[in-house]
Design a protein around this motif. Sequence first.
Motif, PDB file in Angstrom:
ATOM      1  N   TYR A 174       0.882  -0.971  -0.093  1.00 18.63           N
ATOM      2  CA  TYR A 174      -0.281  -0.084  -0.019  1.00 18.63           C
ATOM      3  C   TYR A 174       1.005   1.760  -0.452  1.00 18.63           C
ATOM      4  CZ  TYR A 174      -4.766  -1.617   0.766  1.00 18.63           C
ATOM      5  OH  TYR A 174      -5.852  -2.786   0.706  1.00 18.63           O
ATOM      6  N   TYR A 182      -7.183  -2.374  -3.772  1.00 18.60           N
ATOM      7  CA  TYR A 182      -8.154  -1.711  -3.957  1.00 18.60           C
ATOM      8  C   TYR A 182      -7.673  -0.650  -3.147  1.00 18.60           C
ATOM      9  CZ  TYR A 182     -11.911   0.257  -4.138  1.00 18.60           C
ATOM     10  OH  TYR A 182     -13.142   1.600  -4.564  1.00 18.60           O
ATOM     11  N   GLU A 183      -7.736   0.550  -3.688  1.00 24.30           N
ATOM     12  CA  GLU A 183      -7.582   2.453  -3.312  1.00 24.30           C
ATOM     13  C   GLU A 183      -7.646   2.794  -4.439  1.00 24.30           C
ATOM     14  OE1 GLU A 183      -6.356   4.683  -0.404  1.00 24.30           O
ATOM     15  OE2 GLU A 183      -6.129   2.771  -0.636  1.00 24.30           O
ATOM     16  N   GLU A 238      -5.167   4.608   4.595  1.00 25.93           N
ATOM     17  CA  GLU A 238      -5.999   3.813   3.339  1.00 25.93           C
ATOM     18  C   GLU A 238      -7.459   3.776   2.822  1.00 25.93           C
ATOM     19  OE1 GLU A 238      -5.440  -0.633   3.788  1.00 25.93           O
ATOM     20  OE2 GLU A 238      -3.717  -0.472   4.941  1.00 25.93           O
ATOM     21  N   GLY A 239      -7.815   4.095   1.639  1.00 25.48           N
ATOM     22  CA  GLY A 239      -8.807   4.401   1.174  1.00 25.48           C
ATOM     23  C   GLY A 239      -8.370   6.436   1.078  1.00 25.48           C
ATOM     24  N   THR A 242     -13.567  -6.188   5.185  1.00 29.74           N
ATOM     25  CA  THR A 242     -12.740  -4.920   5.598  1.00 29.74           C
ATOM     26  C   THR A 242     -12.208  -4.658   6.821  1.00 29.74           C
ATOM     27  OG1 THR A 242     -13.268  -3.391   4.232  1.00 29.74           O
ATOM     28  CG2 THR A 242     -12.063  -5.178   3.290  1.00 29.74           C
ATOM     29  N   ASN A 266     -13.581   1.102   1.685  1.00 33.69           N
ATOM     30  CA  ASN A 266     -12.261   2.306   0.838  1.00 33.69           C
ATOM     31  C   ASN A 266     -11.382   1.756   0.414  1.00 33.69           C
ATOM     32  OD1 ASN A 266     -14.965   4.031  -0.489  1.00 33.69           O
ATOM     33  ND2 ASN A 266     -14.324   5.035   1.000  1.00 33.69           N
ATOM     34  N   SER A 267     -11.415   0.176   0.563  1.00 29.36           N
ATOM     35  CA  SER A 267     -10.095  -1.177   0.678  1.00 29.36           C
ATOM     36  C   SER A 267     -10.516  -2.014   0.892  1.00 29.36           C
ATOM     37  CB  SER A 267      -9.527  -0.522   1.876  1.00 29.36           C
ATOM     38  OG  SER A 267      -8.413  -1.517   2.279  1.00 29.36           O
ATOM     39  N   ASP A 268      -9.181  -3.234   0.306  1.00 27.44           N
ATOM     40  CA  ASP A 268      -9.620  -4.152   0.610  1.00 27.44           C
ATOM     41  C   ASP A 268      -8.444  -4.980   1.297  1.00 27.44           C
ATOM     42  OD1 ASP A 268      -7.331  -4.577  -0.709  1.00 27.44           O
ATOM     43  OD2 ASP A 268      -7.869  -6.007  -2.792  1.00 27.44           O
ATOM     44  N   ASP A 269      -8.115  -4.573   2.303  1.00 27.73           N
ATOM     45  CA  ASP A 269      -7.291  -4.886   3.450  1.00 27.73           C
ATOM     46  C   ASP A 269      -8.101  -5.174   4.865  1.00 27.73           C
ATOM     47  OD1 ASP A 269      -5.360  -5.473   5.393  1.00 27.73           O
ATOM     48  OD2 ASP A 269      -4.558  -3.377   5.013  1.00 27.73           O
TER      49      ASP A 269
END
Length: 491
Positions: A10, A47-48, A156-157, A325, A329-332
Motif C-alpha cells: 500500500y 484496491y485503493e 487506506e482509502g 475489510t 474503501n479498501s480490500d485490506d
Amino acid sequence: MRLTVIGTGYLGAVHAACMAEIGHDVLGVDVDHEKVAGLSEGRPPFYEPGFEDVLTRALDSGRLRFTTDLREAAAHGEVHFICVGTPQQAGSQAADLRYVDAVVDGLAPNLSAPCLIVGKSTVPVGTTARLAARVARLAPPGTRVELAWNPEFLREGFAVDDTLRPDRIVTGVTGKAADEALRRVYAPMLAAGVPYLVTDPNTAELVKSAANSFLATKISFINAMAEICDATGADVATLADAIGHDTRIGRQFLNAGLGFGGGCLPKDIRAFTVRAQELGVGPAVAFLGQVDEINQRQRSRTVALARQLLGGDLTGRRVTVLGATFKPNSDDVRDSPALAVATELHRQGARVRVHDPEGAAKAVLAHPELRCGADLLTACQGAELVLHLTEWSEYRELDPVKLARVVRTPLLIDGRNALPHDAWRAAGWTVKALGRPAPPPEEPRQAGDRAVEPLRTLIASPAASGSQASGVPSPALPVSPVGGVSSVSGT
C-alpha cells in the motif's frame, strides 16, 4: 530526481506512483515477481480509490517502472525510500524488522555514488541509528551514504490524496545534504504550503508511533464510555457530541463501535509498548495495554450481543455480516474486526455469510470456513440477524424496506453506529448498537392528550353521534442484560 521506492505494498506502490505523478523518475522495487509484473502492466495488487488512474498515468509518462533487482535500484537512485512492512513478530508484540534489514543488506553493498536512504516504514525509535551503522559496515569504502526518516501518514482509502496533498511532512535528518534532498523531493507540496517539520531521526520515528497511539487511545476511550452507557442507559452518541464540542477534545475519532483494526494501529501500539520497555520507560505507555484490551473487547461484546439477541445459542442460526475489510474503501482484511466477529460467530455454530464490496475474495482466502456472497441481497436471504460491521457507503445507502423483504427476521446490530436507526426502525427493524439505549416505548394515549384533541372534537360533533374510538398502545421491546452485555439500540 531519480528515486527508488523499495517495497510496493500500500505505502510503496502509492508513493512510487505519486512521486512519478509530480515529476520524478521513479523505480519501484519488490521481491515479488508477480506483483512487479502486475504493477508494470498497470494492475494494482490491492484496491485503493484513485490509485489505478495515477499508476496508469505514471507508467504512460515513462517516469515509473518496476524491477526486482536491487542492483539496478542502487545504480538508479539519488534517494532510496524504504517502504517495506514491519509486521508484528510471531510470538511477540515487537515489530519484525527483518524486511527493513534485508533492504539495507541488499542495497548497501551495491551503492557506488553518494545517495540518501530514507525510511518511511513505521519502526521503533532508534532504528535509523542502527541502520546507519549497518550501512557504514556494508557499503563500499568511501561511498557517502546518509540516512533519514520520513514517516508516512497514509490512510487506506485516501492514500493517493494523502500522498499528493499531505497534512504535514516530517523529516528526521542528521545533515544539511539530506534536508536539501528531501526538500527537492517534496518541492511541489512545499510550494502548496504543506507544513514541513525538520527534526532528528529519533523524533521523526516517534511521531508516527505517538500519532497512532493517540488515535487508538481516543477510539478506545469512547468505546470504554460505551460500556458505561450500556450499564446506565446513557447514549454514547450524544455523549460524544457533547464532549466533542470542547475544542480541546474534538469530535473526530469519537465514534463508538467495533473498534480499530488493520495492519497498522494494533501492531504499532504493541511495538511501541515493547520498545518503551526496552528503553526502561515501559510504565510511561503502560496505558496502551488497556487501550488494546478495550479495543479487543468490543469484538467479544458484539458477539455476545448477537448471541443474546438470538436467544443465547448461535448453533445453526443464519447470520449475515456486512463488511469484511477493516475499514471502507479498501480490500485490506488484516486484523479486521468485522472478520474477527464473523469467524467467532462461525466458531460458536452460526451459519455465517459475509458480504463486502471489495474484500470478499481476500476474506475467503484468509478464512475459507466463511461463505462470502457477491450479491448483497442474496447474502442476506433468510438471515435471522444482520450485523453491519464495516461502514461502506453501500450499506449506509441500503433500503431497509427492501432488505426486510429478504431476511427471515428484521434484526440488526449496527456495529459502527453509522446507519440511520430511525429509518430502519420505521421499516420494521429492531436495531441494536453498543452504547446506545433502547428507544422509549410509546405512551398510551389519554383522553386529555393533545394527540387525541381532533378525535375529541369529532366525537363531540353531531355528525359523529354514537361513534366510538379506542387506542391500543404499541408493546415495548424487552430490554434485558445477558452475558454481561446490555441489550442496546440506537435512536
